[in-house]
Design an enzyme around this catalytic site. Sequence first.
Site, PDB file in Angstrom:
ATOM      1  N   CYS A 265       0.830  -1.208   0.000  1.00  0.00           N
ATOM      2  CA  CYS A 265       0.000   0.000   0.000  1.00  0.00           C
ATOM      3  C   CYS A 265       0.872   1.270   0.000  1.00  0.00           C
ATOM      4  O   CYS A 265       1.470   1.573  -1.024  1.00  0.00           O
ATOM      5  CB  CYS A 265      -1.009  -0.048   1.144  1.00  0.00           C
ATOM      6  SG  CYS A 265      -2.381   1.086   0.869  1.00  0.00           S
TER       7      CYS A 265
ATOM      8  N   HIS B 115      -2.978  -4.943   1.869  1.00  0.00           N
ATOM      9  CA  HIS B 115      -2.246  -5.188   3.121  1.00  0.00           C
ATOM     10  C   HIS B 115      -2.268  -6.670   3.498  1.00  0.00           C
ATOM     11  O   HIS B 115      -3.167  -7.087   4.236  1.00  0.00           O
ATOM     12  CB  HIS B 115      -2.904  -4.423   4.273  1.00  0.00           C
ATOM     13  CG  HIS B 115      -2.818  -2.945   4.173  1.00  0.00           C
ATOM     14  ND1 HIS B 115      -1.797  -2.218   4.741  1.00  0.00           N
ATOM     15  CD2 HIS B 115      -3.636  -2.048   3.578  1.00  0.00           C
ATOM     16  CE1 HIS B 115      -1.998  -0.930   4.507  1.00  0.00           C
ATOM     17  NE2 HIS B 115      -3.107  -0.807   3.799  1.00  0.00           N
TER      18      HIS B 115
ATOM     19  N   GLU C  60      -0.423  -7.983   5.581  1.00  0.00           N
ATOM     20  CA  GLU C  60      -0.076  -8.022   7.007  1.00  0.00           C
ATOM     21  C   GLU C  60      -1.301  -7.888   7.909  1.00  0.00           C
ATOM     22  O   GLU C  60      -1.223  -8.150   9.100  1.00  0.00           O
ATOM     23  CB  GLU C  60       0.969  -6.938   7.331  1.00  0.00           C
ATOM     24  CG  GLU C  60       0.492  -5.482   7.305  1.00  0.00           C
ATOM     25  CD  GLU C  60       0.381  -4.878   5.903  1.00  0.00           C
ATOM     26  OE1 GLU C  60       0.405  -5.634   4.907  1.00  0.00           O
ATOM     27  OE2 GLU C  60       0.231  -3.644   5.807  1.00  0.00           O
TER      28      GLU C  60
HETATM   29  N1  GLN Z   1      -3.327   6.476   1.087  1.00  0.00           N
HETATM   30  C1  GLN Z   1      -2.087   6.164   1.736  1.00  0.00           C
HETATM   31  C2  GLN Z   1      -0.918   6.926   1.114  1.00  0.00           C
HETATM   32  O1  GLN Z   1      -1.087   7.608   0.183  1.00  0.00           O
HETATM   33  C3  GLN Z   1      -1.812   4.673   1.698  1.00  0.00           C
HETATM   34  C4  GLN Z   1      -2.822   3.962   2.533  1.00  0.00           C
HETATM   35  C5  GLN Z   1      -2.341   2.697   3.164  1.00  0.00           C
HETATM   36  O2  GLN Z   1      -1.141   2.391   3.244  1.00  0.00           O
HETATM   37  N2  GLN Z   1      -3.300   1.961   3.657  1.00  0.00           N
HETATM   38  O3  GLN Z   1       0.176   6.814   1.563  1.00  0.00           O
END
Ligand code: GLN
Length: 204
Positions: free
Chosen positions: A90, A183, A185
Amino acid sequence: MARDVPNERLRGPRRVGVLALQGDFREHLAALRACEVEGVPIRLASDLDAVDALVLPGGESTTMARLMEPELKASIQHRSAAGMPVMGTCAGMILMSRDIQGGRADQEPLKLMDIGVRRNAYGRQIDSFEAVVESPAIGGAGPAVFIRAPQVTERAPDVQELASHAGQTVAVKQGNRLALAFHPELTADRRWHQYFLTLDGEDR
Ligand code: GLN
Protein backbone atom coordinates in the site's frame (compact mmCIF):
# COMPACT_ATOMS: atom_id res chain seq x y z
CA MET A 1 31.31 -28.31 -7.45
CA ALA A 2 29.32 -30.23 -4.86
CA ARG A 3 28.83 -28.46 -1.54
CA ASP A 4 28.15 -30.15 1.73
CA VAL A 5 27.40 -26.90 3.51
CA PRO A 6 23.93 -25.60 2.63
CA ASN A 7 24.02 -22.27 0.87
CA GLU A 8 22.30 -19.74 3.16
CA ARG A 9 21.29 -17.57 0.21
CA LEU A 10 19.24 -20.35 -1.34
CA ARG A 11 17.01 -20.33 1.70
CA GLY A 12 16.07 -16.68 1.27
CA PRO A 13 16.57 -13.78 3.66
CA ARG A 14 16.90 -14.59 7.36
CA ARG A 15 16.79 -11.11 8.83
CA VAL A 16 14.20 -8.88 7.27
CA GLY A 17 14.05 -5.17 7.99
CA VAL A 18 10.73 -3.36 8.32
CA LEU A 19 10.71 0.42 7.91
CA ALA A 20 9.43 1.45 11.34
CA LEU A 21 8.87 5.21 11.17
CA GLN A 22 5.08 5.19 10.81
CA GLY A 23 2.27 2.90 9.73
CA ASP A 24 1.59 -0.78 10.42
CA PHE A 25 5.16 -1.99 10.81
CA ARG A 26 4.26 -3.98 13.96
CA GLU A 27 1.87 -6.14 11.93
CA HIS A 28 4.64 -6.85 9.40
CA LEU A 29 7.04 -7.76 12.22
CA ALA A 30 4.40 -10.16 13.60
CA ALA A 31 3.80 -11.65 10.13
CA LEU A 32 7.54 -12.26 9.73
CA ARG A 33 7.66 -13.92 13.17
CA ALA A 34 4.83 -16.19 12.06
CA CYS A 35 7.03 -17.13 9.09
CA GLU A 36 9.86 -17.91 11.55
CA VAL A 37 12.02 -15.10 10.27
CA GLU A 38 13.59 -12.39 12.39
CA GLY A 39 12.11 -8.96 11.69
CA VAL A 40 14.23 -5.90 12.47
CA PRO A 41 12.72 -2.40 12.83
CA ILE A 42 14.53 0.04 10.53
CA ARG A 43 14.71 3.71 11.47
CA LEU A 44 18.23 4.79 10.50
CA ALA A 45 20.50 4.03 7.56
CA SER A 46 22.84 2.11 9.87
CA ASP A 47 19.97 -0.27 10.83
CA LEU A 48 19.91 -1.52 7.25
CA ASP A 49 23.36 -3.11 7.60
CA ALA A 50 21.87 -5.84 9.81
CA VAL A 51 19.28 -7.11 7.31
CA ASP A 52 19.20 -8.84 3.95
CA ALA A 53 15.69 -7.86 2.83
CA LEU A 54 13.32 -4.97 3.52
CA VAL A 55 9.58 -4.40 3.91
CA LEU A 56 8.02 -0.96 3.40
CA PRO A 57 4.71 -1.07 5.31
CA GLY A 58 1.29 0.47 4.83
CA GLY A 59 0.53 3.80 6.43
CA GLU A 60 0.87 7.28 5.04
CA SER A 61 3.45 7.54 2.28
CA THR A 62 3.79 11.32 2.61
CA THR A 63 4.62 11.00 6.32
CA MET A 64 7.03 8.11 5.82
CA ALA A 65 8.82 9.95 3.02
CA ARG A 66 9.16 12.98 5.29
CA LEU A 67 10.47 10.99 8.28
CA MET A 68 13.10 9.06 6.34
CA GLU A 69 16.54 10.56 6.75
CA PRO A 70 18.29 11.17 3.40
CA GLU A 71 21.00 8.61 4.26
CA LEU A 72 18.34 5.95 4.77
CA LYS A 73 16.70 6.71 1.42
CA ALA A 74 20.07 6.53 -0.34
CA SER A 75 20.98 3.33 1.45
CA ILE A 76 17.67 1.64 0.52
CA GLN A 77 18.17 2.67 -3.12
CA HIS A 78 21.75 1.43 -3.11
CA ARG A 79 20.95 -1.93 -1.47
CA SER A 80 17.93 -2.48 -3.74
CA ALA A 81 20.05 -1.81 -6.83
CA ALA A 82 22.56 -4.35 -5.51
CA GLY A 83 19.83 -7.01 -5.31
CA MET A 84 18.31 -6.80 -1.82
CA PRO A 85 14.68 -8.02 -1.97
CA VAL A 86 12.16 -5.28 -1.11
CA MET A 87 8.39 -5.60 -0.59
CA GLY A 88 6.09 -2.59 -0.34
CA THR A 89 2.47 -2.81 0.76
CA CYS A 90 0.00 0.00 0.00
CA ALA A 91 1.87 3.17 1.11
CA GLY A 92 5.00 1.00 0.66
CA MET A 93 4.02 0.44 -2.98
CA ILE A 94 3.74 4.22 -3.40
CA LEU A 95 7.23 4.69 -1.90
CA MET A 96 8.65 2.09 -4.31
CA SER A 97 7.17 3.71 -7.43
CA ARG A 98 8.84 5.94 -9.97
CA ASP A 99 5.90 8.32 -10.41
CA ILE A 100 3.15 9.37 -8.03
CA GLN A 101 -0.15 10.93 -9.10
CA GLY A 102 -1.97 12.70 -6.32
CA GLY A 103 1.16 12.95 -4.22
CA ARG A 104 2.39 16.06 -2.48
CA ALA A 105 4.62 18.35 -4.47
CA ASP A 106 7.52 17.55 -2.14
CA GLN A 107 6.85 13.79 -2.14
CA GLU A 108 9.78 12.17 -3.91
CA PRO A 109 9.39 8.39 -4.29
CA LEU A 110 12.32 6.00 -3.86
CA LYS A 111 11.99 4.89 -7.52
CA LEU A 112 12.79 1.25 -6.79
CA MET A 113 10.31 -0.04 -9.39
CA ASP A 114 9.33 1.12 -12.85
CA ILE A 115 5.70 1.72 -11.99
CA GLY A 116 3.46 4.76 -11.82
CA VAL A 117 0.78 4.88 -9.12
CA ARG A 118 -2.20 7.02 -8.24
CA ARG A 119 -2.73 7.58 -4.52
CA ASN A 120 -6.15 7.08 -2.90
CA ALA A 121 -7.42 5.93 -6.26
CA TYR A 122 -10.62 4.21 -5.14
CA GLY A 123 -12.40 7.37 -4.04
CA ARG A 124 -14.33 8.11 -0.88
CA GLN A 125 -17.28 5.77 -1.42
CA ILE A 126 -15.21 2.59 -1.40
CA ASP A 127 -12.00 3.76 0.16
CA SER A 128 -11.64 0.58 2.26
CA PHE A 129 -12.73 -2.94 1.42
CA GLU A 130 -11.72 -6.55 1.68
CA ALA A 131 -11.57 -8.69 -1.45
CA VAL A 132 -10.45 -12.12 -2.54
CA VAL A 133 -7.40 -11.85 -4.76
CA GLU A 134 -6.03 -14.70 -6.79
CA SER A 135 -2.37 -15.10 -7.71
CA PRO A 136 0.00 -17.85 -8.77
CA ALA A 137 2.44 -16.25 -6.27
CA ILE A 138 0.33 -17.59 -3.38
CA GLY A 139 -0.90 -20.70 -5.18
CA GLY A 140 -4.52 -19.59 -5.48
CA ALA A 141 -6.92 -17.15 -3.86
CA GLY A 142 -6.46 -15.26 -0.62
CA PRO A 143 -7.93 -12.35 1.36
CA ALA A 144 -6.71 -8.83 0.63
CA VAL A 145 -7.47 -5.69 2.66
CA PHE A 146 -7.49 -2.44 0.69
CA ILE A 147 -7.36 0.84 2.66
CA ARG A 148 -7.23 4.08 0.67
CA ALA A 149 -5.23 2.01 -1.78
CA PRO A 150 -3.20 3.18 -4.74
CA GLN A 151 -3.72 1.97 -8.29
CA VAL A 152 -0.97 1.11 -10.72
CA THR A 153 -1.32 3.50 -13.65
CA GLU A 154 1.65 2.27 -15.67
CA ARG A 155 4.41 -0.30 -15.58
CA ALA A 156 7.50 -1.08 -17.63
CA PRO A 157 7.46 -4.24 -19.80
CA ASP A 158 9.64 -6.15 -17.32
CA VAL A 159 7.26 -5.44 -14.44
CA GLN A 160 5.19 -8.56 -14.04
CA GLU A 161 1.56 -8.46 -12.89
CA LEU A 162 1.08 -11.06 -10.14
CA ALA A 163 -2.54 -10.28 -9.36
CA SER A 164 -5.42 -8.12 -10.49
CA HIS A 165 -8.74 -7.22 -8.95
CA ALA A 166 -11.74 -5.64 -10.71
CA GLY A 167 -9.62 -4.89 -13.76
CA GLN A 168 -6.83 -3.22 -11.76
CA THR A 169 -3.30 -4.51 -11.28
CA VAL A 170 -2.88 -4.98 -7.51
CA ALA A 171 0.39 -6.95 -7.21
CA VAL A 172 3.55 -6.44 -9.26
CA LYS A 173 7.05 -7.88 -9.29
CA GLN A 174 10.20 -6.59 -10.94
CA GLY A 175 13.22 -8.75 -10.17
CA ASN A 176 13.44 -8.89 -6.38
CA ARG A 177 11.00 -6.08 -5.85
CA LEU A 178 7.42 -6.82 -4.94
CA ALA A 179 4.67 -4.23 -4.50
CA LEU A 180 1.11 -4.88 -3.34
CA ALA A 181 -1.72 -2.31 -3.38
CA PHE A 182 -3.29 -4.12 -0.39
CA HIS A 183 -2.25 -5.19 3.12
CA PRO A 184 -1.32 -8.88 3.49
CA GLU A 185 -0.08 -8.02 7.01
CA LEU A 186 -3.65 -7.29 8.16
CA THR A 187 -4.92 -10.81 7.47
CA ALA A 188 -3.93 -14.14 9.02
CA ASP A 189 -2.83 -15.44 5.63
CA ARG A 190 0.98 -15.45 5.50
CA ARG A 191 1.44 -16.61 1.92
CA TRP A 192 2.44 -13.19 0.49
CA HIS A 193 5.16 -12.87 3.13
CA GLN A 194 6.22 -16.44 2.44
CA TYR A 195 6.36 -15.67 -1.27
CA PHE A 196 8.49 -12.58 -0.58
CA LEU A 197 10.87 -14.70 1.49
CA THR A 198 11.51 -16.96 -1.52
CA LEU A 199 13.02 -14.05 -3.49
CA ASP A 200 16.74 -14.52 -3.60
CA GLY A 201 19.20 -11.67 -3.06
CA GLU A 202 20.99 -12.47 -6.28
CA ASP A 203 18.03 -13.11 -8.57
CA ARG A 204 17.35 -9.97 -10.51
N1 GLN B 1 -3.33 6.48 1.09
C1 GLN B 1 -2.09 6.16 1.74
C2 GLN B 1 -0.92 6.93 1.11
O1 GLN B 1 -1.09 7.61 0.18
C3 GLN B 1 -1.81 4.67 1.70
C4 GLN B 1 -2.82 3.96 2.53
C5 GLN B 1 -2.34 2.70 3.16
O2 GLN B 1 -1.14 2.39 3.24
N2 GLN B 1 -3.30 1.96 3.66
O3 GLN B 1 0.18 6.81 1.56
